[in-house]
Design a protein around this motif. Structure first.
Motif, short mmCIF file in Angstrom:
data_model
loop_
_atom_site.label_atom_id
_atom_site.label_comp_id
_atom_site.label_asym_id
_atom_site.label_seq_id
_atom_site.Cartn_x
_atom_site.Cartn_y
_atom_site.Cartn_z
N GLN A 73 0.58 0.84 -2.84
CA GLN A 73 0.94 2.15 -2.31
C GLN A 73 0.30 3.28 -3.12
O GLN A 73 -0.20 4.26 -2.55
CB GLN A 73 2.47 2.32 -2.29
CG GLN A 73 3.21 1.28 -1.47
CD GLN A 73 2.72 1.21 -0.03
OE1 GLN A 73 2.52 2.24 0.62
NE2 GLN A 73 2.52 0.01 0.47
N HIS B 285 -3.17 7.34 4.76
CA HIS B 285 -2.12 6.36 4.48
C HIS B 285 -0.76 6.88 4.96
O HIS B 285 0.03 6.13 5.54
CB HIS B 285 -2.07 6.06 2.99
CG HIS B 285 -1.16 4.92 2.64
ND1 HIS B 285 -1.32 3.65 3.13
CD2 HIS B 285 -0.03 4.87 1.85
CE1 HIS B 285 -0.37 2.85 2.67
NE2 HIS B 285 0.42 3.58 1.90
N ASN C 212 6.84 0.22 10.42
CA ASN C 212 5.70 0.29 9.50
C ASN C 212 6.16 0.22 8.05
O ASN C 212 5.50 -0.40 7.22
CB ASN C 212 4.90 1.57 9.74
CG ASN C 212 4.15 1.55 11.06
OD1 ASN C 212 3.74 0.49 11.53
ND2 ASN C 212 3.98 2.71 11.68
N GLU D 166 5.30 -2.80 5.25
CA GLU D 166 4.81 -2.65 3.87
C GLU D 166 5.73 -3.38 2.89
O GLU D 166 5.27 -4.06 1.97
CB GLU D 166 4.73 -1.16 3.51
CG GLU D 166 3.65 -0.40 4.25
CD GLU D 166 2.27 -0.91 3.91
OE1 GLU D 166 1.97 -1.10 2.73
OE2 GLU D 166 1.47 -1.12 4.85
N LYS E 200 5.41 -7.13 2.19
CA LYS E 200 4.42 -7.63 1.24
C LYS E 200 5.10 -8.09 -0.05
O LYS E 200 4.66 -9.04 -0.68
CB LYS E 200 3.38 -6.55 0.93
CG LYS E 200 2.52 -6.19 2.14
CD LYS E 200 1.61 -5.01 1.86
CE LYS E 200 0.80 -4.66 3.11
NZ LYS E 200 -0.04 -3.46 2.91
N ALA F 89 -5.79 -1.46 1.30
CA ALA F 89 -5.13 -0.16 1.27
C ALA F 89 -6.06 0.94 0.75
O ALA F 89 -6.11 2.05 1.27
CB ALA F 89 -3.88 -0.23 0.41
#
Length: 234
Positions: free
Chosen positions: A127, A138, A153, A157, A160, A225
């Motif tokens: 991030q 992003h 969304n 994330e 992960k 990312a």
């Protein structure tokens, strides 16, 4: 081997906050100590390194170059500076997995409380670098294709963390459970043959593989990312 993590005691560090002194915590600090001693040894040996590498120097330079090339090939040239961190992560996870070869030593990675922090750090790097390289894109991505998908969304994330932590934890714990069951079913006279071969796979070969997979997935997520682009001025 007991599947439960042994608890040796507790320490009150804050009101209503208790630190449990567990087998995982003990083994983790043992591994950190071993890796620290190895790092100090290598640092001392640096003073005797020459322009023409040989012996131990050749091994160290080969390992560093190989890992830097691996990071460059996985995450891109712009993210090669992450090599130092992920080399430390790889060494810690690999030794944590392999330490199961030592009688009485439970791999710390067979405990989710050890793999979860590693996954959280990787998530924060994903991030952080995504916002660093492409802050607007992003942030916008959380609301695509339309704003009502924002919760999904965000969950995507956060998933992960689950993926990285449970894959490592599950594989190591599964191998430990399987070996324990095989020991229980194998006659005492052949316990020095069959289980030894399986230890070579589950604790050593699979241990190195799981360390490699954890690092590869972390770098792949970070690369996707950050997109290996230039820092944004926004």
């Amino acid at each position: 081997m007991d599947f439960n993590v042994a608890v040796y005691g507790t320490v009150e560090i804050l009101p209503n906050v208790t630190l449990y002194l567990t087998e995982t915590l003990r083994n983790t600090w043992i591994i950190i100590g071993l890796l620290t001693l190895f790092a100090i040894f290598v640092r001392i040996k640096l003073n005797s390194f020459t322009e023409v590498p040989r012996g131990f120097q050749n091994f160290i330079e080969l390992a560093i170059d190989a890992f830097n090339n691996f990071v460059r090939g996985t995450a891109g040239k712009e993210l090669t500076y992450l090599g130092g961190w992920f080399f430390a992560v790889f060494m810690f996870v690999a030794v944590s997995n392999i330490i199961g070869l030592v009688p009485g030593m439970r791999p710390p990675t067979a405990d989710w409380t050890a793999t979860l922090p590693l996954a959280v750090v990787s998530f924060l790097m994903i991030q952080g670098l995504a916002f660093y390289y492409h802050p607007k894109d992003h942030a916008k991505g959380f609301f695509e294709p339309i704003f009502i998908f924002f919760p999904l969304n965000v969950l995507g994330e956060i998933a992960k963390i689950v993926s990285l932590s449970f894959r490592l934890f599950g594989n190591v714990l599964g191998g430990m459970i399987l070996l324990t069951l095989i020991y229980a079913m194998t006659p005492a006279l052949v316990q020095f043959i069959v289980p030894v071969v399986l230890h070579a796979y589950f604790d050593f070969a699979s241990g190195l593989l799981q360390a490699y997979v954890f690092v590869v997935l972390s770098l792949a997520f970070i690369s996707a990312a950050a997109n290996a682009g230039e820092p944004s001025e926004a």
